[in-house]
Design a protein around this motif. Structure first.
Motif, PDB file in Angstrom:
ATOM      1  N   ALA A  48      34.357  -0.308 -34.802  1.00 24.01           N
ATOM      2  CA  ALA A  48      34.863   0.123 -33.494  1.00 24.01           C
ATOM      3  C   ALA A  48      35.612   1.452 -33.615  1.00 24.01           C
ATOM      4  CB  ALA A  48      35.770  -0.950 -32.909  1.00 24.01           C
ATOM      5  N   THR A  63      39.692   1.509 -28.630  1.00 28.46           N
ATOM      6  CA  THR A  63      39.335   0.093 -28.777  1.00 28.46           C
ATOM      7  C   THR A  63      39.544  -0.410 -30.196  1.00 28.46           C
ATOM      8  OG1 THR A  63      37.733   0.265 -26.967  1.00 28.46           O
ATOM      9  CG2 THR A  63      37.475  -1.596 -28.490  1.00 28.46           C
ATOM     10  N   GLY A  64      39.137   0.379 -31.186  1.00 28.64           N
ATOM     11  CA  GLY A  64      39.317  -0.039 -32.572  1.00 28.64           C
ATOM     12  C   GLY A  64      40.779  -0.249 -32.907  1.00 28.64           C
ATOM     13  N   VAL A 218      30.638  -2.571 -27.297  1.00 24.95           N
ATOM     14  CA  VAL A 218      30.816  -3.081 -28.665  1.00 24.95           C
ATOM     15  C   VAL A 218      29.573  -3.845 -29.108  1.00 24.95           C
ATOM     16  CG1 VAL A 218      32.119  -4.686 -30.093  1.00 24.95           C
ATOM     17  CG2 VAL A 218      33.335  -3.134 -28.561  1.00 24.95           C
TER      18      VAL A 218
END
Length: 419
Positions: A48, A63-64, A218
């Protein structure tokens, strides 16, 4: 550069969203199998991060990084929430994912649950999407029947359940903590932070909240690899974005675009131009809480950094086109009326600020504005922006403030009429 692409949306219209067998026939649940049986939580987080995908609900948080923070929180019982509220006007790209590719979303939730160590997931569906409830319920049921949900998924020690919860149509419930209050059966009003949602969210459990598009994305790059994703876009804004194009354009709709194409290409090439060949007056990006721009910004690349330079945002991905048949002040009034209706009333700056600014805007519309009205409205708007309790109050006056900056002559003419 290709004007539209199909990466996150690659499954649209390729299978029957009512049938998991149809989804499996196009290699559905490949991402879940890969994630749960071959990848660790840390490896998924790194994937991610390598995709550098920002949250697609509007806040644009990495997001990661968000998943890494959620995974690091200690707790035997965690929760993943899919924010499918999508109450932002001129935003309907999540609806397209929910209706055309619900299984991809469910895959993303399962992967998120596995990554952060959650046992339960909740899809918070906006009331206006109630026609999609049966479709989503069936997708959850069939996914469980095939062994991708429930206990010991794919023969592993990982167990995960998904629950569907309907909202009641409140715009403010698009904010994470307000959404959580709503699921818990309370009035939809934002919480004080800290504690943060990742540590104390739904039912006081560690909680991860992600947007529909984020979870679907994702799934896509776990299945297809990040190299295929980041080949699109630019260095600082890699990948693609699903946009909702609406307003006075010939071809409104949901489109997946690579970051880097210009607003002119989006409106005139993808959207077919302004209706009846009218002149573009303004465009608003990111929904009702987004700022506006004139036709002078049409050659701006659609990236986070380039839009920021001209005072615009990607936000939720909405792009509203308004032609010269609409007065700027009338557009501002329509947005103001919306926020008066949607303010939860919890904090004074938002509750009273919206009400007082509305009175001033009405005077401009009617041609009865006073000498100091514009300065007063701008002062109140800045107080709201700096002092409101949540994002609604902080952004409700983005349109007014940007309109005053970009179209000062429009307000001067109206002031002259009022005198």
């Amino acid at each position: 550069m290709t004007k539209t692409v199909s990466f996150i949306t690659e499954n649209f219209d390729k299978y029957d969203p009512n049938s998991i067998d149809s989804y499996l026939n196009i290699n559905g649940f490949t991402a879940v199998r890969k994630a749960i049986t071959t990848l660790s939580s840390g490896e998924i987080i790194n994937i991610a991060k390598s995709a550098t995908i920002k949250g697609r609900g509007g806040a644009a948080y990495d997001t990661g990084r968000k998943w890494g923070q959620a995974a690091a929180v200690q707790g035997d019982n965690k929760v993943v929430i899919c924010n499918a509220d999508e109450g932002e006007p001129c935003t309907f790209k999540d609806r397209s994912i929910l209706s055309k590719d619900p299984f991809r979303l469910i895959e993303g939730m399962i992967i998120a649950g596995y990554t952060v160590g959650a046992q339960n997931g909740y899809i918070y569906l906006r009331e206006e999407y109630r026609h999609l409830k049966s479709l989503i319920k069936n997708a959850i049921k069939e996914t469980m029947e095939k062994g991708f949900l429930g206990k010991n998924i794919l023969g592993t020690n990982f167990s995960f359940h998904i629950h569907l919860h309907s909202g009641a149509g409140a715009y403010v419930c698009g904010e994470g903590s307000t959404l959580i209050e709503s699921i818990e059966g309370k009035s939809g009003r934002p919480r004080i932070k800290p504690p943060y949602i990742k540590e104390c969210g739904l039912f006081q459990l560690p909680t991860l909240v992600n947007n529909v598009e984020t979870l679907a994305a994702v799934t896509a790059f776990i299945q297809n690899g990040t190299d295929d994703y980041i080949k699109y876009g630019t260095k600082l804004s890699p990948g693609t974005k699903i946009i909702s194009l609406a307003g006075n354009v010939n071809k409104p709709g949901t489109y997946e675009i690579p970051f880097g194409i210009t607003l002119r290409e989006i409106i005139y090439d993808i959207g077919g131009g302004v209706v009846d060949n009218n002149k573009l007056k303004l465009c608003q990006l990111g929904g009702a809480s987004g700022t506006i721009g004139s036709d002078s910004i049409l050659d701006t690349p659609y990236t986070y950094e380039d839009l920021e330079k001209v005072g615009l945002i990607v936000g939720s991905g909405g792009i509203l086109v308004v032609d010269d048949r609409t007065r700027v002040i009338d557009f501002v009034k329509s947005i103001q009326d919306f926020f008066i209706h949607e303010s939860c009333g919890k904090c004074t700056p938002c509750r009273e600020g919206n009400r007082q600014i509305a009175k001033i805007i009405d005077r401009f519309v009617q041609g009865t504005s006073g000498v100091n009205d514009l300065d007063t409205a701008e002062r109140f708007a800045n107080i709201m922006k700096n002092c409101s309790f949540c994002g609604l109050g902080e952004t409700a006056q983005n349109v007014l403030l940007s309109a005053i900056k970009i179209f000062p002559d429009e307000f001067k003419r109206l002031e002259a009429v009022g005198k």
